[in-house]
Motif scaffolding. Structure first.
Motif, PDB file in Angstrom:
ATOM      1  N   ALA A 147     -20.431 -41.434  14.071  1.00  0.00           N
ATOM      2  CA  ALA A 147     -20.277 -40.010  14.389  1.00  0.00           C
ATOM      3  C   ALA A 147     -18.847 -39.558  14.163  1.00  0.00           C
ATOM      4  CB  ALA A 147     -20.699 -39.740  15.830  1.00  0.00           C
ATOM      5  N   ASP A 148     -17.890 -40.368  14.565  1.00  0.00           N
ATOM      6  CA  ASP A 148     -16.483 -40.009  14.378  1.00  0.00           C
ATOM      7  C   ASP A 148     -16.154 -39.892  12.890  1.00  0.00           C
ATOM      8  OD1 ASP A 148     -16.056 -39.959  17.094  1.00  0.00           O
ATOM      9  OD2 ASP A 148     -15.271 -42.004  17.194  1.00  0.00           O
ATOM     10  N   LEU A 149     -16.712 -40.781  12.085  1.00  0.00           N
ATOM     11  CA  LEU A 149     -16.504 -40.722  10.637  1.00  0.00           C
ATOM     12  C   LEU A 149     -17.077 -39.423  10.065  1.00  0.00           C
ATOM     13  CD1 LEU A 149     -15.472 -42.487   8.215  1.00  0.00           C
ATOM     14  CD2 LEU A 149     -17.825 -43.269   7.966  1.00  0.00           C
ATOM     15  N   LEU A 150     -18.279 -39.069  10.490  1.00  0.00           N
ATOM     16  CA  LEU A 150     -18.920 -37.841  10.022  1.00  0.00           C
ATOM     17  C   LEU A 150     -18.170 -36.611  10.506  1.00  0.00           C
ATOM     18  CD1 LEU A 150     -21.217 -36.270   8.702  1.00  0.00           C
ATOM     19  CD2 LEU A 150     -22.607 -36.712  10.740  1.00  0.00           C
ATOM     20  N   LEU A 151     -17.743 -36.617  11.767  1.00  0.00           N
ATOM     21  CA  LEU A 151     -17.029 -35.458  12.322  1.00  0.00           C
ATOM     22  C   LEU A 151     -15.705 -35.211  11.611  1.00  0.00           C
ATOM     23  CD1 LEU A 151     -17.760 -36.045  16.099  1.00  0.00           C
ATOM     24  CD2 LEU A 151     -18.428 -34.036  14.768  1.00  0.00           C
ATOM     25  N   ALA A 152     -15.035 -36.267  11.172  1.00  0.00           N
ATOM     26  CA  ALA A 152     -13.788 -36.091  10.436  1.00  0.00           C
ATOM     27  C   ALA A 152     -14.043 -35.342   9.128  1.00  0.00           C
ATOM     28  CB  ALA A 152     -13.150 -37.447  10.158  1.00  0.00           C
ATOM     29  N   GLU A 153     -15.152 -35.675   8.452  1.00  0.00           N
ATOM     30  CA  GLU A 153     -15.496 -34.975   7.216  1.00  0.00           C
ATOM     31  C   GLU A 153     -15.893 -33.529   7.482  1.00  0.00           C
ATOM     32  OE1 GLU A 153     -15.106 -36.169   4.132  1.00  0.00           O
ATOM     33  OE2 GLU A 153     -14.183 -37.876   5.142  1.00  0.00           O
ATOM     34  N   LEU A 154     -16.640 -33.309   8.542  1.00  0.00           N
ATOM     35  CA  LEU A 154     -17.076 -31.949   8.872  1.00  0.00           C
ATOM     36  C   LEU A 154     -15.895 -31.070   9.270  1.00  0.00           C
ATOM     37  CD1 LEU A 154     -20.287 -32.824  10.922  1.00  0.00           C
ATOM     38  CD2 LEU A 154     -20.188 -31.829   8.614  1.00  0.00           C
ATOM     39  N   SER A 155     -14.902 -31.663   9.922  1.00  0.00           N
ATOM     40  CA  SER A 155     -13.711 -30.901  10.301  1.00  0.00           C
ATOM     41  C   SER A 155     -12.970 -30.410   9.061  1.00  0.00           C
ATOM     42  CB  SER A 155     -12.792 -31.779  11.158  1.00  0.00           C
ATOM     43  OG  SER A 155     -11.599 -31.093  11.476  1.00  0.00           O
ATOM     44  N   VAL A 156     -12.840 -31.267   8.069  1.00  0.00           N
ATOM     45  CA  VAL A 156     -12.190 -30.863   6.815  1.00  0.00           C
ATOM     46  C   VAL A 156     -13.015 -29.785   6.120  1.00  0.00           C
ATOM     47  CG1 VAL A 156     -11.492 -31.658   4.526  1.00  0.00           C
ATOM     48  CG2 VAL A 156     -11.032 -33.085   6.533  1.00  0.00           C
ATOM     49  N   ALA A 157     -14.339 -29.948   6.125  1.00  0.00           N
ATOM     50  CA  ALA A 157     -15.206 -28.956   5.487  1.00  0.00           C
ATOM     51  C   ALA A 157     -15.083 -27.601   6.158  1.00  0.00           C
ATOM     52  CB  ALA A 157     -16.652 -29.437   5.524  1.00  0.00           C
ATOM     53  N   ALA A 158     -14.971 -27.588   7.482  1.00  0.00           N
ATOM     54  CA  ALA A 158     -14.822 -26.324   8.204  1.00  0.00           C
ATOM     55  C   ALA A 158     -13.484 -25.671   7.877  1.00  0.00           C
ATOM     56  CB  ALA A 158     -14.945 -26.569   9.704  1.00  0.00           C
ATOM     57  N   GLU A 159     -12.417 -26.471   7.756  1.00  0.00           N
ATOM     58  CA  GLU A 159     -11.108 -25.927   7.407  1.00  0.00           C
ATOM     59  C   GLU A 159     -11.122 -25.302   6.021  1.00  0.00           C
ATOM     60  OE1 GLU A 159      -8.338 -29.086   7.769  1.00  0.00           O
ATOM     61  OE2 GLU A 159      -8.454 -29.204   9.964  1.00  0.00           O
ATOM     62  N   ARG A 160     -11.938 -25.850   5.123  1.00  0.00           N
ATOM     63  CA  ARG A 160     -12.035 -25.318   3.767  1.00  0.00           C
ATOM     64  C   ARG A 160     -12.984 -24.125   3.682  1.00  0.00           C
ATOM     65  NH1 ARG A 160     -12.927 -30.968   0.405  1.00  0.00           N
ATOM     66  NH2 ARG A 160     -10.804 -31.800   0.602  1.00  0.00           N
ATOM     67  N   GLY A 161     -13.679 -23.825   4.768  1.00  0.00           N
ATOM     68  CA  GLY A 161     -14.635 -22.730   4.745  1.00  0.00           C
ATOM     69  C   GLY A 161     -15.971 -23.088   4.148  1.00  0.00           C
ATOM     70  N   GLU A 162     -16.236 -24.380   3.973  1.00  0.00           N
ATOM     71  CA  GLU A 162     -17.509 -24.801   3.397  1.00  0.00           C
ATOM     72  C   GLU A 162     -18.649 -24.700   4.398  1.00  0.00           C
ATOM     73  OE1 GLU A 162     -16.856 -28.712   1.968  1.00  0.00           O
ATOM     74  OE2 GLU A 162     -15.432 -28.119   0.416  1.00  0.00           O
ATOM     75  N   ILE A 163     -18.339 -24.888   5.658  1.00  0.00           N
ATOM     76  CA  ILE A 163     -19.321 -24.748   6.736  1.00  0.00           C
ATOM     77  C   ILE A 163     -18.677 -23.967   7.862  1.00  0.00           C
ATOM     78  CG2 ILE A 163     -20.575 -26.877   6.165  1.00  0.00           C
ATOM     79  CD1 ILE A 163     -19.042 -28.284   8.372  1.00  0.00           C
ATOM     80  N   ALA A 164     -19.493 -23.472   8.793  1.00  0.00           N
ATOM     81  CA  ALA A 164     -18.972 -22.695   9.912  1.00  0.00           C
ATOM     82  C   ALA A 164     -18.082 -23.568  10.796  1.00  0.00           C
ATOM     83  CB  ALA A 164     -20.119 -22.124  10.737  1.00  0.00           C
ATOM     84  N   ALA A 165     -17.047 -22.952  11.363  1.00  0.00           N
ATOM     85  CA  ALA A 165     -16.143 -23.665  12.260  1.00  0.00           C
ATOM     86  C   ALA A 165     -16.741 -23.673  13.664  1.00  0.00           C
ATOM     87  CB  ALA A 165     -14.774 -23.008  12.260  1.00  0.00           C
ATOM     88  N   ARG A 166     -17.160 -24.821  14.126  1.00  0.00           N
ATOM     89  CA  ARG A 166     -17.679 -24.967  15.488  1.00  0.00           C
ATOM     90  C   ARG A 166     -17.651 -26.438  15.877  1.00  0.00           C
ATOM     91  NH1 ARG A 166     -22.924 -26.845  16.092  1.00  0.00           N
ATOM     92  NH2 ARG A 166     -24.251 -26.955  14.224  1.00  0.00           N
ATOM     93  N   ASP A 167     -18.049 -26.730  17.091  1.00  0.00           N
ATOM     94  CA  ASP A 167     -18.104 -28.111  17.557  1.00  0.00           C
ATOM     95  C   ASP A 167     -19.385 -28.761  17.018  1.00  0.00           C
ATOM     96  OD1 ASP A 167     -18.109 -30.516  18.848  1.00  0.00           O
ATOM     97  OD2 ASP A 167     -17.940 -29.715  20.875  1.00  0.00           O
ATOM     98  N   TYR A 168     -19.219 -29.764  16.165  1.00  0.00           N
ATOM     99  CA  TYR A 168     -20.365 -30.394  15.512  1.00  0.00           C
ATOM    100  C   TYR A 168     -20.761 -31.728  16.148  1.00  0.00           C
ATOM    101  CZ  TYR A 168     -20.422 -27.083  11.638  1.00  0.00           C
ATOM    102  OH  TYR A 168     -20.544 -25.941  10.871  1.00  0.00           O
ATOM    103  N   ARG A 169     -20.221 -32.059  17.304  1.00  0.00           N
ATOM    104  CA  ARG A 169     -20.479 -33.396  17.849  1.00  0.00           C
ATOM    105  C   ARG A 169     -21.966 -33.625  18.137  1.00  0.00           C
ATOM    106  NH1 ARG A 169     -17.306 -37.262  18.636  1.00  0.00           N
ATOM    107  NH2 ARG A 169     -17.770 -39.011  19.995  1.00  0.00           N
ATOM    108  N   LEU A 170     -22.620 -32.664  18.793  1.00  0.00           N
ATOM    109  CA  LEU A 170     -24.049 -32.825  19.072  1.00  0.00           C
ATOM    110  C   LEU A 170     -24.853 -32.894  17.772  1.00  0.00           C
ATOM    111  CD1 LEU A 170     -24.593 -30.446  22.132  1.00  0.00           C
ATOM    112  CD2 LEU A 170     -24.381 -32.937  22.125  1.00  0.00           C
ATOM    113  N   ALA A 171     -24.482 -32.039  16.815  1.00  0.00           N
ATOM    114  CA  ALA A 171     -25.184 -32.044  15.529  1.00  0.00           C
ATOM    115  C   ALA A 171     -24.993 -33.371  14.805  1.00  0.00           C
ATOM    116  CB  ALA A 171     -24.686 -30.894  14.665  1.00  0.00           C
TER     117      ALA A 171
END
Length: 219
Positions: A147-171
């Protein structure tokens, strides 16, 4: 004054004791991989049967492991480490891709690493389930690292505007639950599918949960 210096172990037949012990430990682990992963399975195995498969004595077994669960834990952790290394290596190869490309590369590498040895796959997703509270803790710790590995990628994606910026831990845990559930079902033989079909389905699930790059998912 410190105690006497420890004498180096004497070689036997030209090999040091540490090397021979490491070989015995590997033989026990390989025997466990075969018994637990190919048959008859962890719950139907015994220390004498495992030692017979490894061509070693029970005394040598207990010099390395407390019991069969201890050996199963080592096999499980080795398997997860190998999968994690494959995922990290895949991420390192995708330097210019967006979230989908990087996550796709990581989880395709994950599925490939898991499927590379049916014995390992069975240990990771079938034999390990419900053995003890201690092993359940190991399962949760492994899933948290993913999960931590995935969340690190999602955080970068959110910073780039590729996905919405929110807490993705549950997802992230929801997605990993789908990954584990699908691989468990597949490894148990409950569904017939190729590795490519499994990988493609995981990516469809990813898109449903997180949204495709360039499009923020609905709240």
């Amino acid at each position: 004054m410190s105690g006497a210096a420890k004498r180096p172990s004497r070689p036997y037949a030209g090999r040091p004791a540490e090397e021979r012990r490491a070989e015995r430990r590997r033989r026990l682990l390989d025997a466990g991989l075969e018994l637990f992963g190919a048959g008859p399975g962890y719950r139907a195995s015994s220390v004498p049967a495992l030692c017979a498969r490894a061509d070693l004595s029970t005394r040598q077994f207990y010099e390395e492991f407390r019991n069969l669960e201890d050996l199963l834990t080592v096999l499980y952790r080795e398997s997860h480490r190998g999968v994690e290394e494959a995922m990290v290596a895949a991420l390192a190869e995708v330097t210019d891709g967006g979230a989908l490309e990087r996550v796709a590369a990581a989880f395709r590498a994950c599925a490939s690493a898991v499927a590379a040895d049916p014995r390992t796959m069975r240990i990771m997703f079938v034999e390990i389930v419900g053995v003890s509270p201690d092993l359940e803790r190991h399962r949760l710790e492994a899933r948290t690292r993913w999960a931590d590995l995935l969340l690190a990628e999602l955080s970068v994606a959110a910073e780039r505007g590729e996905i919405a910026a929110r807490d993705y831990r549950l997802a992230a845990f929801a997605f990993l639950g789908a990954v584990n559930g699908l691989l468990h079902t597949w490894s148990a033989g409950a569904v017939e599918a190729t590795l490519d079909q499994i990988q493609d389905e995981l990516m469809r699930i990813f898109l449903q949960i997180f949204g495709s790059p360039g499009r923020a998912p609905d709240a």
